[in-house]
Design an enzyme around this catalytic site. Structure first.
Site, PDB file in Angstrom:
ATOM      1  N   SER A 134       0.873  -1.164   0.000  1.00 51.35           N
ATOM      2  CA  SER A 134       0.000   0.000   0.000  1.00 51.35           C
ATOM      3  C   SER A 134       0.915   1.219   0.000  1.00 51.35           C
ATOM      4  O   SER A 134       1.915   1.236  -0.711  1.00 51.35           O
ATOM      5  CB  SER A 134      -0.897  -0.078   1.241  1.00 51.35           C
ATOM      6  OG  SER A 134      -1.667   1.072   1.393  1.00 51.35           O
ATOM      7  N   TYR A 148      -3.423   8.508  -7.007  1.00 54.10           N
ATOM      8  CA  TYR A 148      -2.494   7.489  -6.493  1.00 54.10           C
ATOM      9  C   TYR A 148      -2.968   7.036  -5.106  1.00 54.10           C
ATOM     10  O   TYR A 148      -3.091   5.836  -4.839  1.00 54.10           O
ATOM     11  CB  TYR A 148      -1.066   8.049  -6.418  1.00 54.10           C
ATOM     12  CG  TYR A 148      -0.075   7.068  -5.819  1.00 54.10           C
ATOM     13  CD1 TYR A 148       0.419   6.003  -6.565  1.00 54.10           C
ATOM     14  CD2 TYR A 148       0.359   7.204  -4.502  1.00 54.10           C
ATOM     15  CE1 TYR A 148       1.325   5.092  -6.015  1.00 54.10           C
ATOM     16  CE2 TYR A 148       1.266   6.307  -3.949  1.00 54.10           C
ATOM     17  CZ  TYR A 148       1.747   5.256  -4.707  1.00 54.10           C
ATOM     18  OH  TYR A 148       2.634   4.364  -4.154  1.00 54.10           O
ATOM     19  N   LYS A 152      -4.335   3.309  -3.564  1.00 53.57           N
ATOM     20  CA  LYS A 152      -3.792   2.637  -2.378  1.00 53.57           C
ATOM     21  C   LYS A 152      -4.835   2.528  -1.255  1.00 53.57           C
ATOM     22  O   LYS A 152      -4.848   1.562  -0.510  1.00 53.57           O
ATOM     23  CB  LYS A 152      -2.531   3.370  -1.891  1.00 53.57           C
ATOM     24  CG  LYS A 152      -1.379   3.338  -2.903  1.00 53.57           C
ATOM     25  CD  LYS A 152      -0.927   1.903  -3.216  1.00 53.57           C
ATOM     26  CE  LYS A 152       0.337   1.863  -4.052  1.00 53.57           C
ATOM     27  NZ  LYS A 152       0.810   0.497  -4.314  1.00 53.57           N
TER      28      LYS A 152
END
Ligand SMILES: NC(=O)c1ccc[n+]([C@@H]2O[C@H](COP(=O)([O-])OP(=O)(O)OC[C@H]3O[C@@H](n4cnc5c(N)ncnc54)[C@H](OP(=O)(O)O)[C@@H]3O)[C@@H](O)[C@H]2O)c1
Length: 274
Positions: A134, A148, A152
């Site tokens: 992650s 982004y 995650k």
């Protein structure tokens, strides 16, 4: 003997993990990369306990072939490391939807597809560890990292539910949340859109200098890989592994604020249920 399977072993954390695991006598290693030639660095350690496989995590046939080849090489998969991923730097408004989708294909859907492909074997074994890369940016967020972060956070939500489904079957799910580290994640493969909209001028520099992460981040990829190996090998680990000051302090600050906000809404929250 423990067998580790790693995606994205051509560079960064994946390469560090593979390099360190290749030197452990008690480990069988299955290192994968999109280009098999990128795994040539492992040849110097080749002692019959290393398998190199080509794998693009966005290609279902390649995933199926990699699982089959892995099980031909090793009866058991003890640790699956979903490491492959890439960065994307842009304000939300100026992000390119096609690039964002492509990032999600790797960071989230690829990770999920590889996991699903290994789950029948892991369930059969009744044990195993799934390590999902992650990010500190799934504990807190920064401007120009929205999509982004979203990819995650998706990994975190997915991992949390998976943990509840497979934990009772003996399968552990560890999410690792590294801070910025000196790998290629912000390098040429990462998408970057320098803001053109005047209202976002404050973030121009952030995107323009994103490539500097590659050389100037505090995080040491070798130390991060070592930490992951140590924690998993110990067998005694929590569900989350924040690594680096930003993950620890930034994550803690953000989550502490969130806890405070949730507690502050107690009356309103409970009032809407019949
Ligand atoms: N470095 C950081 O600051 C940081 C912080 C938090 C989290 N992370 C996460 O850590 C993980 C590893 O990244 P890294 O920092 O080590 O960056 P990296 O050096 O760029 O390595 C990323 C790896 O992912 C691979 N990859 C990209 N697309 C792929 C695909 N479609 N199929 C299979 N492999 C693919 C790359 O292979 P190619 O060489 O073929 O492109 C490379 O091996 C990523 O999930 C990243 O998001 C990194």
């Amino acid at each position: 003997m423990k067998t580790w399977f790693i995606t994205g072993s051509s560079s960064g954390f994946g390469k560090q993990l593979a390099t360190q695991l290749a030197q452990l006598e008690e480990v069988k290693l299955i290192a994968t990369a999109r280009k098999l030639s990128d795994l040539a660095y492992l040849d110097r350690y080749d002692h019959g306990q290393i398998k190199k496989l080509a794998l693009d995590v966005t290609e279902p046939e390649q995933i199926a072939a990699a699982v089959a080849a892995s099980l031909a090489f090793s009866d058991q998969i003890d640790v699956l490391v979903n490491n492959a991923g890439l960065g994307y730097f842009a304000t939300i408004e100026e992000s390119d939807p096609a690039r964002v989708r492509q990032m999600f294909e790797v960071n989230f859907f690829g990770l999920a597809a590889v996991t699903t492909a290994f789950l029948p074997q892991l369930r059969k074994q009744g044990q195993g560890v799934i390590v999902n890369l992650s990010s500190a940016l799934a504990l807190t967020t920064l401007p120009t990292m929205g999509f982004y972060s979203a990819s995650k956070y998706a990994v975190e939500g997915y991992s949390a539910a998976l943990r509840q489904e497979v934990g009772p079957l003996g399968i552990r799910v560890l999410t690792v949340e590294p801070s910025g580290a000196r790998t290629q994640w912000a390098g040429s493969a990462a998408g970057k859109v320098v803001p053109q909209i005047a209202d976002y001028a404050a973030f121009k520099e952030t995107v323009a200098t994103a490539g500097n992460f590659v050389t100037q981040s505090p995080g040491n990829p070798a130390k991060i890989a070592r930490a992951i190996i140590e924690v998993v090998t110990s067998g005694d680990f929590p569900d989350h592994l924040p690594l680096g000051q930003f993950a620890y302090e930034g994550g803690l600050a953000n989550l502490t604020t969130l806890v405070g906000e949730i507690k502050g809404q107690r009356e309103r929250a409970l009032a809407v249920d019949d």
